[in-house]
Design a protein around this motif. Structure first.
Motif, PDB file in Angstrom:
ATOM      1  N   THR A 167       0.804  -1.222   0.000  1.00  0.00           N
ATOM      2  CA  THR A 167       0.000   0.000   0.000  1.00  0.00           C
ATOM      3  C   THR A 167       0.838   1.273   0.000  1.00  0.00           C
ATOM      4  O   THR A 167       0.308   2.346   0.135  1.00  0.00           O
ATOM      5  CB  THR A 167      -0.926   0.026   1.232  1.00  0.00           C
ATOM      6  OG1 THR A 167      -0.139  -0.081   2.419  1.00  0.00           O
ATOM      7  CG2 THR A 167      -1.932  -1.101   1.175  1.00  0.00           C
ATOM      8  N   THR A 168       2.149   1.176  -0.138  1.00  0.00           N
ATOM      9  CA  THR A 168       3.004   2.365  -0.124  1.00  0.00           C
ATOM     10  C   THR A 168       3.879   2.394  -1.370  1.00  0.00           C
ATOM     11  O   THR A 168       4.534   1.415  -1.704  1.00  0.00           O
ATOM     12  CB  THR A 168       3.910   2.390   1.124  1.00  0.00           C
ATOM     13  OG1 THR A 168       3.101   2.358   2.293  1.00  0.00           O
ATOM     14  CG2 THR A 168       4.760   3.648   1.139  1.00  0.00           C
ATOM     15  N   VAL A 169       3.873   3.536  -2.044  1.00  0.00           N
ATOM     16  CA  VAL A 169       4.673   3.709  -3.256  1.00  0.00           C
ATOM     17  C   VAL A 169       5.619   4.884  -3.048  1.00  0.00           C
ATOM     18  O   VAL A 169       5.228   5.920  -2.506  1.00  0.00           O
ATOM     19  CB  VAL A 169       3.767   3.959  -4.480  1.00  0.00           C
ATOM     20  CG1 VAL A 169       4.599   4.344  -5.702  1.00  0.00           C
ATOM     21  CG2 VAL A 169       2.933   2.723  -4.778  1.00  0.00           C
ATOM     22  N   GLU A 170       6.853   4.717  -3.476  1.00  0.00           N
ATOM     23  CA  GLU A 170       7.870   5.754  -3.321  1.00  0.00           C
ATOM     24  C   GLU A 170       8.194   6.377  -4.675  1.00  0.00           C
ATOM     25  O   GLU A 170       8.375   5.669  -5.672  1.00  0.00           O
ATOM     26  CB  GLU A 170       9.133   5.141  -2.713  1.00  0.00           C
ATOM     27  CG  GLU A 170      10.251   6.137  -2.462  1.00  0.00           C
ATOM     28  CD  GLU A 170      11.450   5.461  -1.837  1.00  0.00           C
ATOM     29  OE1 GLU A 170      12.392   5.124  -2.584  1.00  0.00           O
ATOM     30  OE2 GLU A 170      11.437   5.241  -0.614  1.00  0.00           O
ATOM     31  N   TYR A 171       8.256   7.716  -4.689  1.00  0.00           N
ATOM     32  CA  TYR A 171       8.682   8.453  -5.878  1.00  0.00           C
ATOM     33  C   TYR A 171       9.896   9.299  -5.514  1.00  0.00           C
ATOM     34  O   TYR A 171       9.835  10.111  -4.587  1.00  0.00           O
ATOM     35  CB  TYR A 171       7.565   9.371  -6.382  1.00  0.00           C
ATOM     36  CG  TYR A 171       6.733   8.776  -7.486  1.00  0.00           C
ATOM     37  CD1 TYR A 171       6.995   9.082  -8.818  1.00  0.00           C
ATOM     38  CD2 TYR A 171       5.699   7.904  -7.201  1.00  0.00           C
ATOM     39  CE1 TYR A 171       6.229   8.541  -9.837  1.00  0.00           C
ATOM     40  CE2 TYR A 171       4.927   7.354  -8.207  1.00  0.00           C
ATOM     41  CZ  TYR A 171       5.202   7.676  -9.524  1.00  0.00           C
ATOM     42  OH  TYR A 171       4.448   7.134 -10.527  1.00  0.00           O
ATOM     43  N   ASP A 172      10.968   9.133  -6.246  1.00  0.00           N
ATOM     44  CA  ASP A 172      12.181   9.934  -6.076  1.00  0.00           C
ATOM     45  C   ASP A 172      12.186  10.973  -7.197  1.00  0.00           C
ATOM     46  O   ASP A 172      12.318  10.628  -8.376  1.00  0.00           O
ATOM     47  CB  ASP A 172      13.407   9.027  -6.161  1.00  0.00           C
ATOM     48  CG  ASP A 172      14.705   9.767  -5.887  1.00  0.00           C
ATOM     49  OD1 ASP A 172      14.750  10.998  -6.095  1.00  0.00           O
ATOM     50  OD2 ASP A 172      15.688   9.107  -5.481  1.00  0.00           O
ATOM     51  N   LEU A 173      12.032  12.245  -6.840  1.00  0.00           N
ATOM     52  CA  LEU A 173      11.918  13.282  -7.867  1.00  0.00           C
ATOM     53  C   LEU A 173      13.256  13.651  -8.501  1.00  0.00           C
ATOM     54  O   LEU A 173      13.295  14.505  -9.382  1.00  0.00           O
ATOM     55  CB  LEU A 173      11.229  14.520  -7.293  1.00  0.00           C
ATOM     56  CG  LEU A 173       9.726  14.348  -7.028  1.00  0.00           C
ATOM     57  CD1 LEU A 173       9.102  15.655  -6.557  1.00  0.00           C
ATOM     58  CD2 LEU A 173       9.000  13.832  -8.262  1.00  0.00           C
ATOM     59  N   SER A 174      14.330  13.000  -8.072  1.00  0.00           N
ATOM     60  CA  SER A 174      15.573  13.118  -8.835  1.00  0.00           C
ATOM     61  C   SER A 174      15.587  12.111  -9.983  1.00  0.00           C
ATOM     62  O   SER A 174      16.431  12.189 -10.883  1.00  0.00           O
ATOM     63  CB  SER A 174      16.787  12.899  -7.925  1.00  0.00           C
ATOM     64  OG  SER A 174      16.860  11.553  -7.481  1.00  0.00           O
ATOM     65  N   GLN A 175      14.648  11.170  -9.944  1.00  0.00           N
ATOM     66  CA  GLN A 175      14.544  10.146 -10.981  1.00  0.00           C
ATOM     67  C   GLN A 175      13.255  10.258 -11.797  1.00  0.00           C
ATOM     68  O   GLN A 175      13.168   9.718 -12.899  1.00  0.00           O
ATOM     69  CB  GLN A 175      14.604   8.753 -10.339  1.00  0.00           C
ATOM     70  CG  GLN A 175      15.837   8.497  -9.491  1.00  0.00           C
ATOM     71  CD  GLN A 175      17.110   8.492 -10.312  1.00  0.00           C
ATOM     72  OE1 GLN A 175      17.123   8.020 -11.447  1.00  0.00           O
ATOM     73  NE2 GLN A 175      18.190   9.029  -9.745  1.00  0.00           N
ATOM     74  N   HIS A 176      12.243  10.922 -11.252  1.00  0.00           N
ATOM     75  CA  HIS A 176      10.952  11.051 -11.922  1.00  0.00           C
ATOM     76  C   HIS A 176      10.561  12.518 -11.984  1.00  0.00           C
ATOM     77  O   HIS A 176      10.992  13.328 -11.168  1.00  0.00           O
ATOM     78  CB  HIS A 176       9.868  10.271 -11.170  1.00  0.00           C
ATOM     79  CG  HIS A 176      10.123   8.802 -11.102  1.00  0.00           C
ATOM     80  ND1 HIS A 176       9.755   7.932 -12.096  1.00  0.00           N
ATOM     81  CD2 HIS A 176      10.721   8.049 -10.146  1.00  0.00           C
ATOM     82  CE1 HIS A 176      10.107   6.704 -11.763  1.00  0.00           C
ATOM     83  NE2 HIS A 176      10.702   6.745 -10.585  1.00  0.00           N
TER      84      HIS A 176
END
Length: 234
Positions: A7-16
């Motif tokens: 139920t947890t998703v991680e977004y790295d804004l240096s990659q996305h």
């Protein structure tokens, strides 16, 4: 995108990109999101329309959580101008300071700022609630039409200039009041309202401290600039 749990998703804004993040949040596939390395970019987590939790680890730029409709956005850092702008409902929590025009034109929901909020906090507020645990800057609550603002610290110049029917609660000093904004009697109904707002902001101990609650002053419209026909009590 890396899945941490079911139920947890991680977004790295240096990659996305922010566009990729917001597209996911507008059609979510998980209940909880964690955003890493925002690096002050603008428009993070805008327009959320689902009951999801978004935690942002770091500082954000302009308009974070703008047009927020439901769910919760937490910023573990500072927020740039216009955080929670035009919010409709839900909760936005800034654990650092917020720049100018926080929750501008908000129609509903709750913005909590653990630090200070800069100038024009709650400008043209239309029904949302704001709790600032520190100070607010000049021209805050300018033309605020409805909603409540709680300031646990001090308020800058021209507080509530041209205010309509919003209710302001300030614990500290006020540098000056704007046109048509005056101090008002703090009746029991207002104390109860203030207590609930403090609780909603996670300030349970303060809300249960009668002396703390009694240290606030209520401000609102003197009703001399406009023709009022709302039928509501002050």
């Amino acid at each position: 995108m890396e899945t941490l749990t079911d139920t947890t998703v991680e977004y790295d804004l240096s990659q996305h990109t922010v566009r990729e993040l917001n597209a996911e949040l507008h059609a979510p596939t998980a209940k909880n999101y964690k955003v890493l390395k925002p690096m002050g970019v603008h428009s993070v987590a805008v327009g959320i329309n689902d009951d999801i939790n978004v935690e942002i680890d770091g500082d954000v730029g302009y308009f974070c959580a703008g047009m927020h409709k439901t769910g919760k956005v937490t910023v573990n850092g500072m927020a740039g101008p216009g955080v929670a702008e035009n919010m409709m409902s839900g909760v936005v929590h800034v654990k650092g300071h917020a720049s100018q025009s926080a929750a501008a034109t908000a129609h509903g929901g709750l913005l909590v700022v653990d630090g200070n909020a800069s100038t024009r906090c709650g400008i043209s507020l239309k029904g949302g609630d704001i709790v600032v645990k520190g100070n607010i800057g000049a021209m805050s609550a300018f033309m605020a039409q409805a909603g409540r603002i709680v300031v646990c610290g001090d308020a800058g110049e021209a507080l509530g200039d041209s205010i309509f029917e919003a209710r302001l609660y300030v614990r500290g000093s006020v540098a000056s009041l704007g046109a048509d904004c005056v101090a008002k009697e703090m009746r029991e109904e207002h104390r109860e309202e203030l207590v609930q707002l403090l609780k909603d902001a996670g300030m349970e101990d303060e809300a249960n401290d009668a002396a703390y609650v009694d240290s606030f002053t209520r401000y609102g419209s003197a009703r001399t600039l406009y023709h009022f026909n709302s039928g509501e009590s002050e």
